[in-house]
Write a protein that holds these residues in place. Structure first.
Motif, PDB file in Angstrom:
ATOM      1  N   VAL A   1      -3.031  -0.475   8.497  1.00  0.00           N
ATOM      2  CA  VAL A   1      -3.269  -0.993   7.157  1.00  0.00           C
ATOM      3  C   VAL A   1      -3.601  -2.473   7.353  1.00  0.00           C
ATOM      4  N   ALA A   2      -4.809  -2.849   6.974  1.00  0.00           N
ATOM      5  CA  ALA A   2      -5.236  -4.224   7.242  1.00  0.00           C
ATOM      6  C   ALA A   2      -6.275  -4.648   6.212  1.00  0.00           C
ATOM      7  N   GLY A   3      -6.510  -5.925   6.147  1.00  0.00           N
ATOM      8  CA  GLY A   3      -7.555  -6.391   5.234  1.00  0.00           C
ATOM      9  C   GLY A   3      -7.450  -7.888   5.020  1.00  0.00           C
ATOM     10  N   PRO A   4      -8.540  -8.486   4.567  1.00  0.00           N
ATOM     11  CA  PRO A   4      -8.575  -9.943   4.419  1.00  0.00           C
ATOM     12  C   PRO A   4      -7.595 -10.459   3.370  1.00  0.00           C
ATOM     13  N   GLY A   5      -7.241  -9.619   2.384  1.00  0.00           N
ATOM     14  CA  GLY A   5      -6.359 -10.110   1.333  1.00  0.00           C
ATOM     15  C   GLY A   5      -4.918  -9.694   1.523  1.00  0.00           C
TER      16      GLY A   5
ATOM     17  N   ILE B   1      -0.810  -9.796  -0.830  1.00  0.00           N
ATOM     18  CA  ILE B   1      -0.318  -8.612  -1.555  1.00  0.00           C
ATOM     19  C   ILE B   1       1.205  -8.564  -1.443  1.00  0.00           C
ATOM     20  N   PRO B   2       1.909  -8.739  -2.562  1.00  0.00           N
ATOM     21  CA  PRO B   2       3.367  -8.769  -2.446  1.00  0.00           C
ATOM     22  C   PRO B   2       3.918  -7.402  -2.065  1.00  0.00           C
ATOM     23  N   GLY B   3       4.901  -7.422  -1.195  1.00  0.00           N
ATOM     24  CA  GLY B   3       5.611  -6.180  -0.830  1.00  0.00           C
ATOM     25  C   GLY B   3       4.737  -5.158  -0.137  1.00  0.00           C
ATOM     26  N   VAL B   4       3.726  -5.632   0.586  1.00  0.00           N
ATOM     27  CA  VAL B   4       2.778  -4.664   1.149  1.00  0.00           C
ATOM     28  C   VAL B   4       3.440  -3.747   2.187  1.00  0.00           C
ATOM     29  N   ALA B   5       4.358  -4.304   2.979  1.00  0.00           N
ATOM     30  CA  ALA B   5       5.019  -3.462   3.991  1.00  0.00           C
ATOM     31  C   ALA B   5       5.893  -2.413   3.303  1.00  0.00           C
ATOM     32  N   GLY B   6       6.630  -2.854   2.312  1.00  0.00           N
ATOM     33  CA  GLY B   6       7.496  -1.931   1.575  1.00  0.00           C
ATOM     34  C   GLY B   6       6.693  -0.819   0.936  1.00  0.00           C
ATOM     35  N   ARG B   7       5.582  -1.200   0.319  1.00  0.00           N
ATOM     36  CA  ARG B   7       4.764  -0.177  -0.343  1.00  0.00           C
ATOM     37  C   ARG B   7       4.134   0.767   0.669  1.00  0.00           C
ATOM     38  N   THR B   8       3.707   0.207   1.786  1.00  0.00           N
ATOM     39  CA  THR B   8       3.117   1.053   2.830  1.00  0.00           C
ATOM     40  C   THR B   8       4.110   2.127   3.267  1.00  0.00           C
TER      41      THR B   8
ATOM     42  N   SER C   1      -2.070  -7.367   9.449  1.00  0.00           N
ATOM     43  CA  SER C   1      -2.170  -5.921   9.636  1.00  0.00           C
ATOM     44  C   SER C   1      -0.803  -5.341   9.966  1.00  0.00           C
ATOM     45  N   ILE C   2      -0.641  -4.090   9.557  1.00  0.00           N
ATOM     46  CA  ILE C   2       0.552  -3.348   9.947  1.00  0.00           C
ATOM     47  C   ILE C   2       0.028  -2.090  10.605  1.00  0.00           C
ATOM     48  N   CYS C   3       0.567  -1.745  11.776  1.00  0.00           N
ATOM     49  CA  CYS C   3       0.160  -0.455  12.306  1.00  0.00           C
ATOM     50  C   CYS C   3       1.393   0.337  12.709  1.00  0.00           C
ATOM     51  N   PHE C   4       1.253   1.647  12.628  1.00  0.00           N
ATOM     52  CA  PHE C   4       2.397   2.508  12.947  1.00  0.00           C
ATOM     53  C   PHE C   4       1.891   3.838  13.464  1.00  0.00           C
ATOM     54  N   VAL C   5       2.791   4.531  14.174  1.00  0.00           N
ATOM     55  CA  VAL C   5       2.407   5.757  14.861  1.00  0.00           C
ATOM     56  C   VAL C   5       3.053   6.958  14.177  1.00  0.00           C
ATOM     57  N   VAL C   6       2.234   7.979  13.923  1.00  0.00           N
ATOM     58  CA  VAL C   6       2.743   9.238  13.344  1.00  0.00           C
ATOM     59  C   VAL C   6       2.141  10.412  14.114  1.00  0.00           C
TER      60      VAL C   6
ATOM     61  N   PRO D   1      -3.727  13.313   7.772  1.00  0.00           N
ATOM     62  CA  PRO D   1      -4.417  13.437   6.473  1.00  0.00           C
ATOM     63  C   PRO D   1      -3.493  13.167   5.282  1.00  0.00           C
ATOM     64  N   ARG D   2      -2.272  13.694   5.344  1.00  0.00           N
ATOM     65  CA  ARG D   2      -1.323  13.488   4.233  1.00  0.00           C
ATOM     66  C   ARG D   2      -0.967  12.010   4.097  1.00  0.00           C
ATOM     67  N   VAL D   3      -0.748  11.354   5.238  1.00  0.00           N
ATOM     68  CA  VAL D   3      -0.326   9.957   5.221  1.00  0.00           C
ATOM     69  C   VAL D   3      -1.442   9.079   4.651  1.00  0.00           C
ATOM     70  N   ILE D   4      -2.658   9.324   5.100  1.00  0.00           N
ATOM     71  CA  ILE D   4      -3.782   8.501   4.628  1.00  0.00           C
ATOM     72  C   ILE D   4      -3.980   8.701   3.124  1.00  0.00           C
ATOM     73  N   LYS D   5      -3.861   9.954   2.684  1.00  0.00           N
ATOM     74  CA  LYS D   5      -4.052  10.229   1.253  1.00  0.00           C
ATOM     75  C   LYS D   5      -3.009   9.466   0.429  1.00  0.00           C
ATOM     76  N   SER D   6      -1.775   9.528   0.894  1.00  0.00           N
ATOM     77  CA  SER D   6      -0.707   8.858   0.159  1.00  0.00           C
ATOM     78  C   SER D   6      -0.915   7.334   0.144  1.00  0.00           C
ATOM     79  N   LEU D   7      -1.362   6.782   1.268  1.00  0.00           N
ATOM     80  CA  LEU D   7      -1.605   5.329   1.345  1.00  0.00           C
ATOM     81  C   LEU D   7      -2.761   4.929   0.441  1.00  0.00           C
ATOM     82  N   GLU D   8      -3.792   5.761   0.426  1.00  0.00           N
ATOM     83  CA  GLU D   8      -4.953   5.428  -0.410  1.00  0.00           C
ATOM     84  C   GLU D   8      -4.583   5.461  -1.892  1.00  0.00           C
ATOM     85  N   GLN D   9      -3.714   6.409  -2.250  1.00  0.00           N
ATOM     86  CA  GLN D   9      -3.263   6.448  -3.651  1.00  0.00           C
ATOM     87  C   GLN D   9      -2.465   5.194  -3.991  1.00  0.00           C
TER      88      GLN D   9
END
Ligand code: ADP
Ligand code: ASP
Ligand code: MG
Length: 469
Positions: free
Chosen positions: A325-329, A333-340, A362-367, A373-381
């Motif tokens: 999860v990464a990006g210029p902004g 973004i408050p609480g981005v790690a918590g929300r992720t 950036s935050i990266c993690f291993v699953v 697919p489920r994780v990406i969908k949930s993150l995108e939502q």
């Protein structure tokens, strides 16, 4: 002394192995021990059952018929050898045939419906243990060791996470005490099906692949056993996977903390959760070789033993993916790690490793890859607005990675361990994708490409001279 002894797939998978089981149980009984036996399915059986179920879902019942005859043959040979052509054997084979009938009709139902639920998969996956337990009990009885098969659905109460159920400790303790203590008091050897539990309403569950280890420690804790002995096909927990590094050799002592890191990060010799019940109550666990029963194997206790080495072992867990999860902004973004991680948690996915760069960009993690697919969908939502505003990039995943874990209590406070680790990897031109070290300093984990894994294990084994006893 009360010992729970678990015999794995290869340890009950052939005539030679089953003879060893008889010898081992006999020796313990003659030494005056109370013994609870936990058995796996005969080797290969669980895979055959599960593959057939998947193929039935995909449209073919042929694998189910084929599996049935292979499994029947295995049991027929073993029972004939130990029991002869006797009424006892006929009785055991009748039980096995009834279970195989159940297997075929379940696969037929799956084929007709075109649907395989996790709940049905657990019923099918557990059939191998249900065939193994009556067989082993009959063989022990034949050898003059009074034994009785017991279904663990009557003992181990779990939640309803099919495929990786979690035991409910108090209910399990009550049922296990009621189910097994009277048998032990009569001098009998209960032979319990490993791998399987049941929900409070009696629906069959399984504890995850390799779960018979977990069954043994769950039952050991419930019965306040003196020790749990895991009988397998190697001389204990080894410095690394001996199939990858032939120089690997057994480690005589490990702490709960060390084995829990190793099994979590893929050392298949023990199920990833199996040490937990033992650790809770300080119950010693031994890993022993069915085929070399006089070898001392590995003793696992709370004690942190020092074998003079900073790194004791290395393990690798394969078929993982790295999600970023990464990006210029991102910083704004408050609480981005918590929300992720809340978004990931909603998918009930197990996160094996987390790494965040200090710039917070950036935050990266291993699953596990199947969960991507489920994780990406949930993150995108969760991040829909941030992605639309381009504060975040689209969520990325990198497949075909492994987490390699270097483990040892002696790493704590020893300078230079990571330098040697990265030197060894660099020497093999292996690119390190991400790194994490727990504050316990027992474990350094690195993410690398799957194709580099075996090479990396050999290089690390050499660098830390793990081949030297
Ligand atoms: P069982 O059927 O007895 O449970 P498993 O196949 O599940 O046996 O686990 C034992 C196997 O684990 C060994 O044969 C070995 O190939 C593999 N293995 C992987 N890593 C290790 C390790 N660090 N130490 C010992 N064995 C390991
Ligand atoms: N038979 C099960 C499996 O293959 C459980 C076990 O062997 O521990 O996963
Ligand atoms: Mg196993």
């Amino acid at each position: 002394m009360l010992v729970v002894m678990k015999f794995g797939g290869t340890s009950v998978g052939s005539r030679a192995a089953l003879q060893q089981v008889v010898n081992i149980v006999s020796k313990a009984k003659h030494a005056g021990q109370q013994v609870v036996v936990v058995v796996s399915a005969m080797s290969g059986v669980t895979n055959l059952l599960l593959d057939a179920a998947h193929q039935a879902e995909a449209g073919s019942e042929a694998a189910a018929h084929q599996a049935r005859s292979v499994i029947e043959q295995k049991h027929a040979e073993a029972t004939l050898h130990f029991l002869g052509d006797t009424p006892t054997r006929q009785q055991v084979m009748a039980q096995i045939d009834a279970l195989l009938n159940e297997f075929e009709s379940l696969c037929h139902g799956i084929h007709v419906l075109g649907e395989l639920t996790p709940r049905a998969l657990d019923v099918i996956g557990g059939l191998g243990e249900r065939m193994s337990a009556p067989q082993v009990a009959a063989i022990l009885n034949q050898a003059g060791l009074a034994a009785q098969p017991v279904e663990s659905t009557e003992l181990i109460v779990t939640d309803d996470r099919y495929g990786s159920a979690v035991p409910l400790i108090e209910a399990t303790a009550r049922k296990t005490e009621a189910g097994l203590r009277p048998l032990l008091n009569q001098g009998l050897v209960p032979v319990v099906t490993g791998f399987i539990g049941a929900t409070e309403t009696g629906i069959t569950t399984t504890l995850g692949r390799g779960g018979s280890d977990y069954s043994a420690t769950i039952l050991g804790r419930a019965l306040k056993a003196d020790e749990v002995w895991i009988w397998t096909d190697v001389n204990g927990v080894m410095t690394t996977d001996p199939r990858v590094v032939p120089e690997a050799h057994p480690i005589s002592r490990l702490s709960y903390a060390e084995i829990s890191e190793l099994s979590y990060f893929g050392a298949k010799v023990l199920h990833s959760q199996a040490i937990r019940p033992a650790r809770r109550v300080g119950m010693p666990v031994r890993i022993l070789n069915t085929f070399e029963p006089d070898h001392p194997g590995t003793l696992i206790t709370a004690e942190e033993s020092d074998n003079g080495k900073s790194v004791k072992a290395v393990a690798a867990i394969k078929n993982m993916s790295l999600i970023t999860v990464a990006g210029p902004g991102m910083i704004g973004i408050p609480g981005v790690a918590g929300r992720t991680f809340s978004a990931v948690a909603r998918t009930e996915t197990n996160v094996l490793m987390i790494s965040q760069a200090s710039s917070e960009q950036s935050i990266c993690f291993v699953v596990p890859t199947p969960d991507v697919p489920r994780v990406i969908k949930s993150l995108e939502q969760e991040m829909i607005r941030e992605i639309e505003r381009r504060d975040l990039d689209p969520i990325q995943s990198e497949n075909n990675v492994v987490v390699l874990a270097v483990v040892g209590s002696g790493m704590k406070g020893t300078p230079g361990v990571s330098a040697r680790l990265f030197g060894a990897l660099g020497g093999e031109k292996i690119n390190v994708i991400a790194i994490a070290q727990g504050s316990s300093e027992f474990n350094i984990s690195v993410v690398i490409a799957q194709g580099d894994a075996d090479n990396a294990m050999r290089a690390i084994h050499r660098e830390f001279e793990l081949e030297k006893p």
